[in-house]
Write an enzyme that holds these catalytic residues in place. Structure first.
Site, PDB file in Angstrom:
ATOM      1  N   GLU A  93       0.824  -1.193   0.000  1.00 28.18           N
ATOM      2  CA  GLU A  93       0.000   0.000   0.000  1.00 28.18           C
ATOM      3  C   GLU A  93       0.873   1.263   0.000  1.00 28.18           C
ATOM      4  OE1 GLU A  93      -2.785  -0.609   3.186  1.00 28.18           O
ATOM      5  OE2 GLU A  93      -2.966   1.532   3.518  1.00 28.18           O
ATOM      6  N   CYS A 120      -1.828  -0.677  15.047  1.00 29.76           N
ATOM      7  CA  CYS A 120      -1.443  -0.673  13.637  1.00 29.76           C
ATOM      8  C   CYS A 120      -1.920  -1.931  12.911  1.00 29.76           C
ATOM      9  CB  CYS A 120       0.076  -0.550  13.549  1.00 29.76           C
ATOM     10  SG  CYS A 120       0.694  -0.695  11.881  1.00 29.76           S
ATOM     11  N   GLY A 160       5.537  -1.426   7.441  1.00 29.02           N
ATOM     12  CA  GLY A 160       6.911  -1.851   7.673  1.00 29.02           C
ATOM     13  C   GLY A 160       7.695  -0.900   8.542  1.00 29.02           C
ATOM     14  N   LEU A 216       6.742   7.815  19.376  1.00 23.95           N
ATOM     15  CA  LEU A 216       6.928   7.798  20.825  1.00 23.95           C
ATOM     16  C   LEU A 216       5.650   7.289  21.507  1.00 23.95           C
ATOM     17  CD1 LEU A 216       9.030   8.486  22.952  1.00 23.95           C
ATOM     18  CD2 LEU A 216       8.084  10.798  23.065  1.00 23.95           C
ATOM     19  N   CYS A 334      -2.492   3.208   8.075  1.00 21.45           N
ATOM     20  CA  CYS A 334      -1.587   2.362   7.314  1.00 21.45           C
ATOM     21  C   CYS A 334      -1.877   0.879   7.504  1.00 21.45           C
ATOM     22  CB  CYS A 334      -0.164   2.735   7.721  1.00 21.45           C
ATOM     23  SG  CYS A 334       0.897   1.447   8.241  1.00 21.45           S
TER      24      CYS A 334
HETATM   25  S1  SF4 Z   1       4.277  -0.511  10.543  1.00 18.16           S
HETATM   26 FE1  SF4 Z   1       5.093   0.998  12.014  1.00 18.16          FE
HETATM   27  S2  SF4 Z   1       3.399   1.350  13.423  1.00 18.16           S
HETATM   28 FE2  SF4 Z   1       2.930  -0.518  12.309  1.00 18.16          FE
HETATM   29  S3  SF4 Z   1       3.701  -2.185  13.632  1.00 18.16           S
HETATM   30 FE3  SF4 Z   1       5.314  -1.647  12.176  1.00 18.16          FE
HETATM   31  S4  SF4 Z   1       6.577  -0.163  13.265  1.00 18.16           S
HETATM   32 FE4  SF4 Z   1       4.636  -0.274  14.367  1.00 18.16          FE
END
Ligand code: SF4
Length: 344
Positions: A93, A120, A160, A216, A334
């Site tokens: 994506e 996420c 990622g 953070l 995301c």
């Molecule tokens: S993509 Fe970013 S926010 Fe999602 S699990 Fe991986 S490190 Fe965490």
């Protein structure tokens, strides 16, 4: 013998490859420019190269392509989200955003993610595999071709953890920045990380003035560990130390991403501690109102509350902005789009 990914090679690698096969090094530059400046992928159409050389190249390498699986255009702003299909049929994506100051691409660096952040969607099936440099470059080139627009800013903030795919990401950055290719300024590249400390130190020494954006989400170790498993490995004081090192080494202002979650990390104690740890730091806090996903049933704070959190930080001399939500009508955070396709 495994074939080489031709369109993921740096200029120097392509020049060296040409010399290895008994050709002049400038042929490498022709190939590099063809891929990375002209957005072309069909090596057979590179007629500046003699036919027998094209054949020689094709025998030992392949061109990694992706195709548009689906595109979603926002009706509320100039944002398009793309699902791309890779050679192995995996789906990734990316997002194309038009701002007054230029067009931005938000790209993925891995298929899935193993970092396990609770809020996420990208991590719900773990890491499937790393993306190659060409797969990262192609996300940008395809969006440019499809929209007819030039992309001048890149954020590595899709699916990622970029620092978990360090070598490929670094190669991608060097190629997209190369003046013989897209020549995107390093200052226009933002890398977002959940905070893999050894890699932050490594990146500090690469002499790349890119913007580092660190997730953070809480100033307290115990709370942060509840939403970000990486916090069990590296504590906040070590993380801040690494970030200060990055700031000194690159002379760049850092961003701290702070997903605001109702009754989780939006209290007065959070404000006080956040201000304390970021005091005197050349950084700013980017407040992101939570985008709820069904696997994490926490609340998104109301708008006034988000604004108040920002004002309280500003009062404490901590620069803070609220992230403008782009493409809110075309599926949220995301990993959600990809997941809606890959999981029935
Ligand atoms: S993509 Fe970013 S926010 Fe999602 S699990 Fe991986 S490190 Fe965490």
């Amino acid at each position: 013998m495994n074939k080489i990914e031709l369109n993921g090679m740096s200029l120097n690698e392509l020049k060296a490859l040409m010399i290895d096969i008994g050709e002049k090094s400038y042929r490498g530059q022709q190939v590099f420019t063809y891929f990375n400046r002209n957005n072309n992928l069909d090596i057979d159409s590179l007629i500046q190269l003699p036919k027998d050389l094209r054949k020689k190249i094709s025998d030992l390498s392949f061109v990694n392509e992706l195709k548009i699986y689906k595109r979603f255009d926002s009706r509320v702003d100039r944002t398009s989200k793309y699902l791309f299909q890779l050679r192995d049929d995996n789906i990734i994506e990316s997002v194309f955003m038009q701002y007054k100051h230029g067009n931005t691409a938000c790209i993925s660096t891995q298929i899935g993610c193993r970092m396990g952040c609770k809020f996420c969607a990208s991590t719900k099936e773990g890491l499937i595999r790393n993306l190659t440099p060409a797969e990262m470059l192609n996300q940008i080139y395809m969006m440019e071709k499809d929209t007819g627009e030039v992309i001048s800013n890149v954020v590595l903030m899709g699916s990622g953890e970029p620092l978990d795919n360090y070598d490929n990401v670094l190669k991608f950055i060097n190629i997209i920045h190369d003046e013989n290719g897209h020549n995107i300024s390093l200052r226009n590249i933002t890398l977002s990380t959940c905070g893999i400390i050894p890699k932050i130190y490594e990146l500090s020494k690469e002499n790349l003035p890119i913007t580092l954006s660190v997730s953070l989400h809480s100033p307290f170790d115990s709370e942060r560990a509840k939403i970000m498993p990486i916090a069990k490995k590296y504590n906040i004081s070590e993380l801040i130390k690494a970030c200060r090192f990055y700031e000194r080494s690159t002379n760049r202002r850092l961003t701290f991403e702070y997903t605001l979650i109702e009754n989780i990390n939006d209290t007065k104690a959070d404000l006080e501690e956040l201000s304390r740890i970021l005091k005197g730091f050349n950084s700013h806090v980017n407040i992101i109102p939570l985008n709820p996903i069904k696997e994490y049933d926490k609340e998104r704070p109301i708008r006034d509350h988000v604004k108040k959190f920002q004002i309280e930080l500003l009062k404490r001399n901590i620069p803070a902005t609220i992230r403008r939500e782009m493409g809110s009508d075309i599926s949220a955070s995301c990993g959600q789009l990809r997941r809606s396709i890959t999981k029935v």
